[in-house]
Design an enzyme around this catalytic site. Structure first.
Site, PDB file in Angstrom:
ATOM      1  N   HIS A 108      42.538  28.253  31.528  1.00 29.37           N
ATOM      2  CA  HIS A 108      43.830  28.876  31.777  1.00 29.37           C
ATOM      3  C   HIS A 108      44.465  30.134  30.991  1.00 29.37           C
ATOM      4  CE1 HIS A 108      44.044  25.704  34.813  1.00 29.37           C
ATOM      5  NE2 HIS A 108      45.029  26.225  35.350  1.00 29.37           N
ATOM      6  N   GLU A 142      29.899  31.355  37.941  1.00 26.16           N
ATOM      7  CA  GLU A 142      31.166  32.096  37.934  1.00 26.16           C
ATOM      8  C   GLU A 142      31.783  31.654  39.663  1.00 26.16           C
ATOM      9  OE1 GLU A 142      32.221  36.259  36.299  1.00 26.16           O
ATOM     10  OE2 GLU A 142      31.302  36.502  38.189  1.00 26.16           O
ATOM     11  N   HIS A 189      38.560  32.990  38.190  1.00 26.92           N
ATOM     12  CA  HIS A 189      37.499  31.939  38.839  1.00 26.92           C
ATOM     13  C   HIS A 189      37.834  30.609  38.190  1.00 26.92           C
ATOM     14  CE1 HIS A 189      35.055  35.415  39.810  1.00 26.92           C
ATOM     15  NE2 HIS A 189      35.227  36.223  38.751  1.00 26.92           N
ATOM     16  N   HIS A 212      40.221  37.175  34.417  1.00 27.53           N
ATOM     17  CA  HIS A 212      39.578  38.403  33.360  1.00 27.53           C
ATOM     18  C   HIS A 212      39.571  39.453  34.350  1.00 27.53           C
ATOM     19  CE1 HIS A 212      34.905  38.049  34.818  1.00 27.53           C
ATOM     20  NE2 HIS A 212      35.718  37.800  35.899  1.00 27.53           N
ATOM     21  N   HIS A 221      41.624  39.206  38.027  1.00 27.25           N
ATOM     22  CA  HIS A 221      41.274  38.032  39.130  1.00 27.25           C
ATOM     23  C   HIS A 221      40.785  36.839  38.244  1.00 27.25           C
ATOM     24  CE1 HIS A 221      37.563  40.022  38.180  1.00 27.25           C
ATOM     25  NE2 HIS A 221      36.780  38.978  38.716  1.00 27.25           N
ATOM     26  N   CYS A 253      36.305  44.252  40.590  1.00 27.68           N
ATOM     27  CA  CYS A 253      36.329  43.572  39.378  1.00 27.68           C
ATOM     28  C   CYS A 253      37.096  44.079  38.075  1.00 27.68           C
ATOM     29  CB  CYS A 253      35.140  43.228  39.022  1.00 27.68           C
ATOM     30  SG  CYS A 253      34.264  41.846  40.216  1.00 27.68           S
TER      31      CYS A 253
END
EC number: 4.-.-.-
Length: 118
Positions: free
Chosen positions: A68, A107, A30, A13, A28, A24
């Site tokens: 994914h 997260e 998580h 995201h 990137h 952010c």
């Protein structure tokens, strides 16, 4: 009594509304961990609140929508903060699981959101 089950998914995201230069703002990823809590009375014969497999069968189709994927591409998650993702998950689980009591979305191993619908 309350039971819980953990799920995980890997997603990318970016946060479109943060200031320029904020890390952010870039795409990137998580490895998210979702913990789903269900509250209720133990069944007098079976001894459980609900079958963990039944809980898994309810949650896994939602996880499949996130795993994914670029979360920004999911309708309703164009601004995918941890808070917004948590509310989106809640809104998609609650109609299927009336005794849902809260969810926790991690997260990272040290950051997350706890939400009970309020």
């Amino acid at each position: 009594m309350e039971i819980y089950k953990d799920f995980s998914f890997d997603s990318a995201h970016f946060l479109p509304h943060v200031p320029e230069g904020h890390k952010c703002k870039n795409m990137h990823g998580h490895t998210y961990r979702l913990r789903v809590f269900v509250k209720g009375e133990r069944h007098p014969h079976l001894g459980w609140i609900m079958d963990f497999k039944e809980l898994k069968d309810i949650i896994n189709p939602l996880i499949d929508q996130l795993d994914h994927k670029l979360i920004n591409d999911i309708k309703g998650l164009e601004n995918p903060t941890a808070e917004n993702i948590t509310v989106w998950i809640w809104d998609n689980i609650k109609p299927l699981l009336s005794n849902l009591s809260k969810i926790e979305l991690y997260e990272t191993p040290t950051t997350g959101v706890i939400y009970n619908g309020e």
